[in-house]
Write a protein that holds these residues in place. Structure first.
Motif, PDB file in Angstrom:
ATOM      1  N   UNK A  76      36.300  34.924  37.567  1.00  0.00           N
ATOM      2  CA  UNK A  76      35.683  35.426  36.541  1.00  0.00           C
ATOM      3  C   UNK A  76      35.217  36.780  36.777  1.00  0.00           C
ATOM      4  N   UNK A  77      35.391  37.818  36.160  1.00  0.00           N
ATOM      5  CA  UNK A  77      34.767  39.108  35.961  1.00  0.00           C
ATOM      6  C   UNK A  77      33.988  39.529  35.134  1.00  0.00           C
ATOM      7  N   UNK A  78      32.729  40.096  35.085  1.00  0.00           N
ATOM      8  CA  UNK A  78      31.995  40.617  34.001  1.00  0.00           C
ATOM      9  C   UNK A  78      31.618  42.120  34.312  1.00  0.00           C
ATOM     10  N   UNK A  79      31.973  42.987  33.470  1.00  0.00           N
ATOM     11  CA  UNK A  79      31.880  44.471  33.414  1.00  0.00           C
ATOM     12  C   UNK A  79      31.335  45.111  32.160  1.00  0.00           C
ATOM     13  N   UNK A 119      37.192  38.468  45.311  1.00  0.00           N
ATOM     14  CA  UNK A 119      37.144  39.203  44.303  1.00  0.00           C
ATOM     15  C   UNK A 119      36.312  40.459  44.534  1.00  0.00           C
ATOM     16  N   UNK A 120      36.537  41.500  44.406  1.00  0.00           N
ATOM     17  CA  UNK A 120      35.867  42.769  44.837  1.00  0.00           C
ATOM     18  C   UNK A 120      36.097  43.970  43.957  1.00  0.00           C
ATOM     19  N   UNK A 121      35.095  44.767  43.705  1.00  0.00           N
ATOM     20  CA  UNK A 121      35.142  46.181  43.056  1.00  0.00           C
ATOM     21  C   UNK A 121      35.894  47.111  44.086  1.00  0.00           C
ATOM     22  N   UNK A 151      34.063  40.404  29.550  1.00  0.00           N
ATOM     23  CA  UNK A 151      34.166  39.402  30.361  1.00  0.00           C
ATOM     24  C   UNK A 151      35.547  38.868  30.492  1.00  0.00           C
ATOM     25  N   UNK A 152      36.179  38.431  31.482  1.00  0.00           N
ATOM     26  CA  UNK A 152      37.709  38.089  31.826  1.00  0.00           C
ATOM     27  C   UNK A 152      37.941  37.008  32.885  1.00  0.00           C
ATOM     28  N   UNK A 187      31.357  38.799  40.416  1.00  0.00           N
ATOM     29  CA  UNK A 187      32.452  38.122  40.155  1.00  0.00           C
ATOM     30  C   UNK A 187      32.354  36.987  40.579  1.00  0.00           C
ATOM     31  N   UNK A 188      32.801  35.730  39.986  1.00  0.00           N
ATOM     32  CA  UNK A 188      32.704  34.333  40.538  1.00  0.00           C
ATOM     33  C   UNK A 188      34.120  33.745  40.477  1.00  0.00           C
ATOM     34  N   UNK A 189      34.402  32.777  41.398  1.00  0.00           N
ATOM     35  CA  UNK A 189      35.830  32.190  41.643  1.00  0.00           C
ATOM     36  C   UNK A 189      35.495  30.966  42.355  1.00  0.00           C
TER      37      UNK A 189
END
Length: 530
Positions: free
Chosen positions: A74-77, A51-53, A154-155, A66-68
């Motif tokens: 999961x992404x935090x923005x 998972x990258x920006x 967060x998603x 991001x963690x996975x």
């Protein structure tokens, strides 16, 4: 005498070899049967590999990396202002041995300022063994947001891989009987409670519960829903205020058939899955048929008022609709049956392929419905006056809200026939919006077909006909709005050839992709469609 033992030994050896061969054959057969009956989980294994920006706009940033794990990321923005946005790229791979069908769930924190869109892949897409796929998730401010006060989002995205034989595209479960109801299970995500709807029984329970007064409850679809052409009550008869997330799944076989002979002085009618939306409806596909027929049979010399707001997804939208579609048929038929009373009829009809009246926001949505709108005031007509306003559009009938990144690729067949002592007939028809009273339409196009006929008779006729390839009545703001030159009507917006429209995906904005697989006649498609 010496030959006898040899014969016996020979026979015994042959029998032993035969027995061993037979036993081995049975064993092999048993193993093959067991192999066919048991599916190794490695046959359909999907994993997140990164998972990258992909892109940051304005002052957007990550609160954390991001963690996975294998299937959940999961992404935090943070989106600190309306000009900021961030796009993530999630790479997934089928590490199994056979093709399988993707099935994902995506939920973000309930931030009313921020919207998201997913591109690159759909629920139901097939991924071959060894194949990788990229999913994009983009966060940005809603179009109507002027200032952002809480920008943290967060998603969670959760992927699942199911065998091709249990294909998601065929997983429309439980043929509904039209009445059964069952309470669905609940799941809390980021402190928000959702009902997980997996079949029509549960959707019926949700509908009845909302209409009983619990307007704020939320739902996500976990499977396609089969309504089996049975009538479902409209959701939100007094308004819906919650989150309804279809997760890019489909409610199939939606059926609304209404045929009335009216005698009331004032009457309002609605069609659509939702009646009044004040909440957030997203990622929902709807297929089926909507038919609304209203006939007025006056019994006295008085004034009658009829209002009809016809949509497919929503009758009246005051909230937000994003990434939704409708496929099927829609019919609106309005007729006066006069008994020669000196009455007055005032009719106001708003019909749209997605929404009847929009005062909220519609983004990233389309319809390819076959629509038909008819107004007929001719039967036994004699001494009455008719004052009708009809607003018909491929996406919205009457708009004073915000519409962006939408398209219509269906058909509109409309007729307007009035015979009265006085006739003030206002007819507004557009491939995207019938009456743009105010508001905004941007990054949208019409590639559908429009046919229209009108006959208005008797003394004192005053008629307004505004017919547009994209917009009928245009009093709002248009940006990047197009229609095919072959539609036969001009008006507001830009007329383009079929070839030019096919290559407008860049001009239409970052919501669109080029239709490389001709799934939309070669015209631009929304990113979430592929």
């Amino acid at each position: 005498m010496k030959k006898t033992p040899l014969k016996i030994i020979t026979v015994l050896v042959i029998m032993i070899i035969f027995s061993m061969t037979l036993g081995y054959s049975v064993l092999v057969q048993k193993l093959e049967i067991m192999g066919n009956a048991t599916i190794d989980s490695t046959d359909y294994l999907i994993e997140i590999t990164s998972i990258t920006v992909l892109k940051k706009e304005g002052e957007a940033y990550q609160n954390a990396n991001p963690t996975f794990n294998k299937t959940e990321g999961t992404m935090y923005s943070s989106i600190p202002n309306t000009s900021s946005g961030i796009i993530y790229k999630i790479t997934i791979k089928n590490k199994g041995l056979t093709s399988g069908v993707l099935d994902y769930t995506f939920v973000s924190t309930d931030n009313s300022n921020i919207k998201y869109k997913i591109g690159g892949i759909n629920n139901g897409d097939i991924i071959a063994a060894g194949e990788s796929a990229e999913v994009t998730v983009e966060f940005e401010a809603w179009d109507d947001v002027k200032n952002i006060t809480n920008a943290q989002v967060s998603s969670i995205i959760d992927f699942e891989f199911i065998p091709y034989s249990d294909s998601y595209s065929q997983a429309c479960t439980l043929q509904w009987d039209g009445t059964s109801s069952q309470k669905p299970s609940k799941k809390t995500i980021y402190g928000v409670e959702y009902y997980q709807i997996s079949n029509a029984n549960e959707l019926n329970w949700f509908t009845n519960t909302v209409n009983s007064g619990r307007k704020d409850i939320n739902a996500i679809l976990t499977k396609n829903i089969c309504l089996n052409s049975k009538a479902l009550a409209q959701i939100g008869t007094e308004g819906y205020n919650g989150i309804f997330d279809g997760q890019n799944r489909t409610i199939q076989g939606f059926y609304l058939f209404r045929q009335y002979i009216l005698e009331e002085i004032t009457t309002t009618f609605y069609t659509g899955l939702f009646r009044k939306n004040n909440g957030n409806i997203k990622n929902l596909n709807l297929t089926g048929e909507v038919y609304n027929s209203l006939s007025i049979n006056p019994g006295t010399a008085r004034e009658y008022r009829i209002y009809s707001n016809d949509g497919t997804i929503v009758s009246e939208n005051y909230g937000k609709i994003s990434n939704c579609s409708y496929s099927g048929k829609m019919t609106g038929h309005y007729e006066v049956r006069s008994n020669c009373y000196a009455f007055i009829l005032r009719g106001d009809f708003s019909s749209g392929g997605l929404v009847g009246i929009n005062e909220g926001i519609i983004t990233g949505s389309y319809t390819n419905a076959a629509t038909e709108f008819n107004v007929t005031n001719t039967k036994n007509a004699c001494n009455y006056s008719s004052y009708n306003k009809t607003h018909s559009g491929g996406i919205v009938g009457t708009n004073s809200g915000y519409i962006s990144d939408t398209y219509f690729n269906g058909t509109i067949n409309s007729t307007n026939r009035v015979r009265a002592l006085e006739s003030y007939s206002y007819y507004r028809l557009g491939g995207i919006v019938g009456s743009l009273d105010s508001g905004v339409v941007k990054n949208s196009y019409n590639s559908g077909k429009i046919t229209y006929s009108s006959v208005i008779e008797k003394a004192g006729d005053v008629q307004e006909e505004l017919l547009g390839g994209a917009i009928g009545l245009s009093k709002g703001t248009l940006t990047n709005v197009y229609y095919l030159d072959s539609v036969g009507y001009s008006g507001a917006g830009t007329s383009v050839s079929a070839n030019d429209l096919s290559n407008l995906n860049i001009s239409l904005g970052n919501y669109y992709n080029k239709d490389t697989k001709t799934q939309n006649g070669g015209y631009p498609i929304l990113k979430w469609q592929r």
